[in-house]
Design a protein around this motif. Structure first.
Motif, PDB file in Angstrom:
ATOM      1  N   THR A   1      43.697  15.835  53.348  1.00  0.00           N
ATOM      2  CA  THR A   1      44.795  15.392  52.837  1.00  0.00           C
ATOM      3  C   THR A   1      44.488  14.785  51.251  1.00  0.00           C
ATOM      4  O   THR A   1      45.418  15.069  50.486  1.00  0.00           O
ATOM      5  CB  THR A   1      45.483  14.022  53.538  1.00  0.00           C
ATOM      6  OG1 THR A   1      45.725  14.542  54.736  1.00  0.00           O
ATOM      7  CG2 THR A   1      46.470  13.613  53.112  1.00  0.00           C
ATOM      8  N   GLU A   2      43.501  14.317  51.228  1.00  0.00           N
ATOM      9  CA  GLU A   2      43.259  13.965  49.805  1.00  0.00           C
ATOM     10  C   GLU A   2      43.008  14.998  48.833  1.00  0.00           C
ATOM     11  O   GLU A   2      43.548  14.876  47.646  1.00  0.00           O
ATOM     12  CB  GLU A   2      42.025  12.905  49.862  1.00  0.00           C
ATOM     13  CG  GLU A   2      41.695  12.225  48.564  1.00  0.00           C
ATOM     14  CD  GLU A   2      40.403  11.261  48.888  1.00  0.00           C
ATOM     15  OE1 GLU A   2      40.062  10.335  47.981  1.00  0.00           O
ATOM     16  OE2 GLU A   2      39.698  11.399  49.629  1.00  0.00           O
TER      17      GLU A   2
ATOM     18  N   SER B   1      51.284   8.267  58.340  1.00  0.00           N
ATOM     19  CA  SER B   1      52.205   8.035  57.162  1.00  0.00           C
ATOM     20  C   SER B   1      53.140   6.695  57.038  1.00  0.00           C
ATOM     21  O   SER B   1      53.417   6.326  55.795  1.00  0.00           O
ATOM     22  CB  SER B   1      53.121   9.262  57.414  1.00  0.00           C
ATOM     23  OG  SER B   1      53.994   9.269  58.242  1.00  0.00           O
TER      24      SER B   1
ATOM     25  N   GLN C   1      51.093  11.173  49.176  1.00  0.00           N
ATOM     26  CA  GLN C   1      50.291  10.936  50.483  1.00  0.00           C
ATOM     27  C   GLN C   1      50.977  11.045  51.604  1.00  0.00           C
ATOM     28  O   GLN C   1      50.503  11.724  52.705  1.00  0.00           O
ATOM     29  CB  GLN C   1      50.157   9.173  50.579  1.00  0.00           C
ATOM     30  CG  GLN C   1      48.736   8.793  49.546  1.00  0.00           C
ATOM     31  CD  GLN C   1      49.138   8.500  48.108  1.00  0.00           C
ATOM     32  OE1 GLN C   1      50.273   8.939  47.891  1.00  0.00           O
ATOM     33  NE2 GLN C   1      48.562   7.597  47.594  1.00  0.00           N
TER      34      GLN C   1
ATOM     35  N   ALA D   1      51.699  14.808  52.304  1.00  0.00           N
ATOM     36  CA  ALA D   1      50.328  15.625  52.433  1.00  0.00           C
ATOM     37  C   ALA D   1      49.854  15.229  53.796  1.00  0.00           C
ATOM     38  O   ALA D   1      49.388  16.222  54.372  1.00  0.00           O
ATOM     39  CB  ALA D   1      49.263  15.063  51.317  1.00  0.00           C
ATOM     40  N   ILE D   2      49.945  14.023  54.235  1.00  0.00           N
ATOM     41  CA  ILE D   2      49.501  13.748  55.464  1.00  0.00           C
ATOM     42  C   ILE D   2      50.364  14.532  56.569  1.00  0.00           C
ATOM     43  O   ILE D   2      49.736  15.003  57.687  1.00  0.00           O
ATOM     44  CB  ILE D   2      49.476  12.324  55.728  1.00  0.00           C
ATOM     45  CG1 ILE D   2      48.396  11.306  54.927  1.00  0.00           C
ATOM     46  CG2 ILE D   2      49.427  11.774  57.327  1.00  0.00           C
ATOM     47  CD1 ILE D   2      48.525  10.151  55.092  1.00  0.00           C
ATOM     48  N   ARG D   3      51.739  14.518  56.562  1.00  0.00           N
ATOM     49  CA  ARG D   3      52.345  15.197  57.338  1.00  0.00           C
ATOM     50  C   ARG D   3      51.984  16.747  57.331  1.00  0.00           C
ATOM     51  O   ARG D   3      51.934  17.128  58.765  1.00  0.00           O
ATOM     52  CB  ARG D   3      53.862  14.812  56.994  1.00  0.00           C
ATOM     53  CG  ARG D   3      54.533  13.536  57.542  1.00  0.00           C
ATOM     54  CD  ARG D   3      55.887  13.257  57.446  1.00  0.00           C
ATOM     55  NE  ARG D   3      56.180  12.155  57.922  1.00  0.00           N
ATOM     56  CZ  ARG D   3      56.369  11.623  59.117  1.00  0.00           C
ATOM     57  NH1 ARG D   3      56.172  12.680  60.064  1.00  0.00           N
ATOM     58  NH2 ARG D   3      56.782  10.680  59.562  1.00  0.00           N
ATOM     59  N   ASP D   4      51.860  17.375  56.397  1.00  0.00           N
ATOM     60  CA  ASP D   4      51.418  18.799  56.425  1.00  0.00           C
ATOM     61  C   ASP D   4      50.145  18.862  57.046  1.00  0.00           C
ATOM     62  O   ASP D   4      50.180  19.909  57.755  1.00  0.00           O
ATOM     63  CB  ASP D   4      51.636  19.312  54.776  1.00  0.00           C
ATOM     64  CG  ASP D   4      53.017  19.417  54.335  1.00  0.00           C
ATOM     65  OD1 ASP D   4      53.956  19.547  55.084  1.00  0.00           O
ATOM     66  OD2 ASP D   4      53.192  19.909  53.064  1.00  0.00           O
ATOM     67  N   VAL D   5      49.361  18.448  56.361  1.00  0.00           N
ATOM     68  CA  VAL D   5      47.913  18.446  57.045  1.00  0.00           C
ATOM     69  C   VAL D   5      47.843  18.128  58.467  1.00  0.00           C
ATOM     70  O   VAL D   5      47.291  18.865  59.336  1.00  0.00           O
ATOM     71  CB  VAL D   5      46.878  17.687  56.200  1.00  0.00           C
ATOM     72  CG1 VAL D   5      45.531  18.015  56.812  1.00  0.00           C
ATOM     73  CG2 VAL D   5      46.865  17.969  54.885  1.00  0.00           C
TER      74      VAL D   5
ATOM     75  N   VAL E   1      40.974  15.680  58.562  1.00  0.00           N
ATOM     76  CA  VAL E   1      42.432  15.364  58.305  1.00  0.00           C
ATOM     77  C   VAL E   1      42.569  14.766  57.087  1.00  0.00           C
ATOM     78  O   VAL E   1      43.159  15.041  55.998  1.00  0.00           O
ATOM     79  CB  VAL E   1      43.106  15.113  59.607  1.00  0.00           C
ATOM     80  CG1 VAL E   1      44.604  14.575  58.994  1.00  0.00           C
ATOM     81  CG2 VAL E   1      43.346  15.961  60.648  1.00  0.00           C
TER      82      VAL E   1
END
Length: 616
Positions: free
Chosen positions: A369-370, A334, A312, A315-319, A365
């Motif tokens: 992310t999911e 995050s 999580q 992925a949240i940071r990248d997206v 977003v």
């Protein structure tokens, strides 16, 4: 990287598809440098070479396909229809764009021509491919031609142990038996205890049936080499449940002192090879690694890979960065999640973070992310999992050079290796062994004492006095804050007390409500009782409280009628977070089995709740 000469030298039994340039020059032709290189490949590879053809709706498809067909005719090559596929369905185009931004380290609004112009790079149905290449039937025929030639199944991979493992002239099993009984005699003398004899016979029969003799011989070889070089080493983990490992000198857990359960180590029900972890001095482990490479060759020995996945937070940071969210917003999102959990954002959670859950951009977003969660992030190197084969590794799996000079990696992880039944031995580094080695050197240099792992005093009262006061900073296994808080309460007086100390400060015993009952019984505040003689034999040393997974397995076997294989299944359900929650499937079988053996339902359920804690 492969050079052109590498390709030519290893072309036998290979099929090559040359990915054509996506653009033409001003004269609507391929660049002369490309055509010149193609001529070299065509001359060397002949009918093994195909030229790719794709329809990406870039506006130049017809011109590109026409020029590709011309080159095929000029060099007597075949065209093959390809999809230039990046995702399986058109809806994944958005995620592909985000991944491109992550790779290019840019925002979606700044990506420009780095993104594909449309969503056509998906896996198209056969009918659609036929329609797209109707003018080029040869390209379609080539697809079937290549697919027919590439019939393969992973079941065809056959692993063989290295022949160098055993040079004694005896069969692997005979050599293993010889070394085992030799070790047993060296430790116990001429009269090996009957208990140990029975354990060795039991284990040897299993090794014979499963054909694992070479595996044990391989581990014995590297341990013996370490000792020849004066490198401290020690087997760890479930291998300590094996009397054979003890007699070979791989582990130091005496079967006479501890009640071991071999099925905790390996079981026929698991249908997977054994896994022995061996720790070496961290400053000298590389010597053992290079010994393995030198003995077997880098073309036959390699370290397993690890595949880091996106969770999580990552992925949240990248997206978030790719989609242009501010750093504050990314941190809020995050920061509201624990790493490696199954939780996900609900509207309330987003609101708690001070964000608007109805914001379309934020919804997008979170949706992306999911989708990205679980994607591979990077390929790493296992801490020491070695695979050694009889033939070349390239005949079995893909390999690559590690960043560290002199090392080779397999591109598959340990789960892949286990599934295929490859030999894997963990050659691990432990800093505390280096500390012990240096302590031995200091004792020899300053006090003239020759200490080894075998002759260190085991019951030094002053040492245990320091331990009881939690004066253990820097002491392996008992230096954490939680351990230091428990030490004055448990007051270890001997080595087995330390074993309990390490085991009790873990999620399993804590979640299973085992800690306080044990401490109360140890301090005489609660009566120690056993519902049966058979459970007293299993739980006697831990005052009636199950603290170890081996005890859980034995309770299942003795008190609930489980087979050893079923007990191992119970153990596996408790062993790792990947199986978290699966321990519940055993409740009915355990409770019913104990009731059938005369135990009360209440007692059976209490035992299960304690065992269930191991799944935490």
């Amino acid at each position: 990287h492969l050079s052109r000469s590498d390709v030519f030298a290893h072309r036998e039994d290979m099929i090559f598809i040359l990915v054509m340039p996506a653009v033409l020059n001003r004269r609507f032709e391929y660049e002369s440098s490309f055509v010149s290189a193609l001529a070299d490949y065509a001359w060397a590879l002949g009918g093994q070479l195909y030229l790719s053809a794709s329809r990406t709706y870039s506006g130049y498809d017809e011109k590109l396909l026409f020029r590709t067909k011309q080159l095929c005719e000029e060099f007597n090559l075949k065209m093959v229809a390809t999809g230039d596929v990046f995702y399986h369905i058109p809806e994944r185009r958005e995620l592909q764009d985000v991944l491109t931004c992550v790779r290019e380290k840019c925002r979606i609004t700044d990506a420009g021509f780095r993104l594909h112009a449309n969503a056509e790079r998906f896996l198209k149905p056969v009918e659609e491919v036929h329609r797209l290449f109707k003018k080029y039937p040869q390209a379609l025929l080539s697809v079937y031609e290549i697919s027919e030639a590439c019939q393969f199944s992973l079941d065809e991979l056959h692993y063989d142990y290295p022949a160098e493992i055993n040079n004694s002239g005896r069969s692997p099993l005979e050599e293993l038996e010889y070394l085992t009984w030799k070790g047993a005699s060296a430790f116990y003398g001429k009269e090996v205890p009957e208990k140990v004899v029975n354990m060795i016979h039991h284990e040897m029969e299993f090794v014979r049936r499963m054909d694992y003799a070479n595996y044990f011989l391989f581990v014995e070889d590297i341990v013996s080499e370490a000792r020849r070089r004066g490198i401290l080493c020690q087997g760890r983990g479930s291998a300590a449940n094996s009397a054979v490992c003890f007699c070979l000198g791989i582990t130091s857990v005496n079967p006479m002192k501890f009640d071991l359960l071999f099925e905790r180590f390996i079981s026929s029900a698991r249908n997977e090879p054994p896994d022995i972890d061996v720790d070496f001095e961290h400053e000298r482990r590389e010597e053992i690694i290079q010994y393995i490479y030198q003995k077997y060759g880098r073309d036959r020995a390699a370290i397993v890979a690890t595949v880091t996945q996106l969770h999580q937070k990552g992925a949240i940071r990248d997206v978030g960065k790719a989609m242009g969210l501010s750093l504050d917003t990314i941190n809020k999102l995050s920061g509201s999640l624990w790493e490696f959990t199954d939780e996900w954002f609900e509207g309330a959670r987003v609101t708690e973070s001070g964000l608007n859950p109805n914001d379309p951009h934020l919804k997008k977003v979170l949706s992306l992310t999911e989708q990205m969660m679980g994607f591979p992030r990077q390929l790493g190197q296992h801490t020491g999992g070695f695979v050694v084969t009889n033939g070349k590794l390239t005949d079995l799996c893909p390999i690559l050079n590690a960043r560290m000079p002199g090392r080779t990696n397999i591109e598959w992880n340990k789960d892949d290796i286990d599934s295929l039944g490859f030999l894997k031995v963990d050659v691990l580094a432990l800093g505390m062994l280096t500390c012990i080695r240096k302590a031995f050197d200091l004792c020899r240099n300053h006090y003239g004492k020759e200490l080894t792992l075998a002759n260190i005093p085991q019951d030094d009262k002053e040492v245990y006095g320091m331990i009881q006061l939690a004066d253990t900073l820097g002491v392996f296994q008992i230096e954490s804050r939680a351990q230091m808080q428990m030490l004055p309460r448990l007051k270890p007086k001997n080595f087995y007390d330390l074993v309990i100390e390490v085991a009790i400060v873990r999620p399993g015993p804590i979640q299973g409500d085992m800690v306080h009952p044990y401490l109360r019984r140890r301090n005489g505040e609660e009566e120690v009782s056993y519902p049966s003689k058979e459970l007293e034999e299993i739980l006697g040393r831990t005052l009636g409280v199950p603290l170890f997974q081996e005890q859980a397995m034995k309770i299942a076997i003795v008190a609930a009628g489980f087979t050893p294989a079923e007990a191992d299944g119970l153990r596996r359900s408790m062993a790792t977070f990947k199986f978290k929650g699966m321990v519940n499937q055993w409740e009915e079988k355990l409770v019913n089995g104990m009731v059938a053996k005369g135990y009360t339902v209440e007692f059976a359920k209490r035992i299960f709740r304690q065992l269930e804690g191991f799944g935490s």
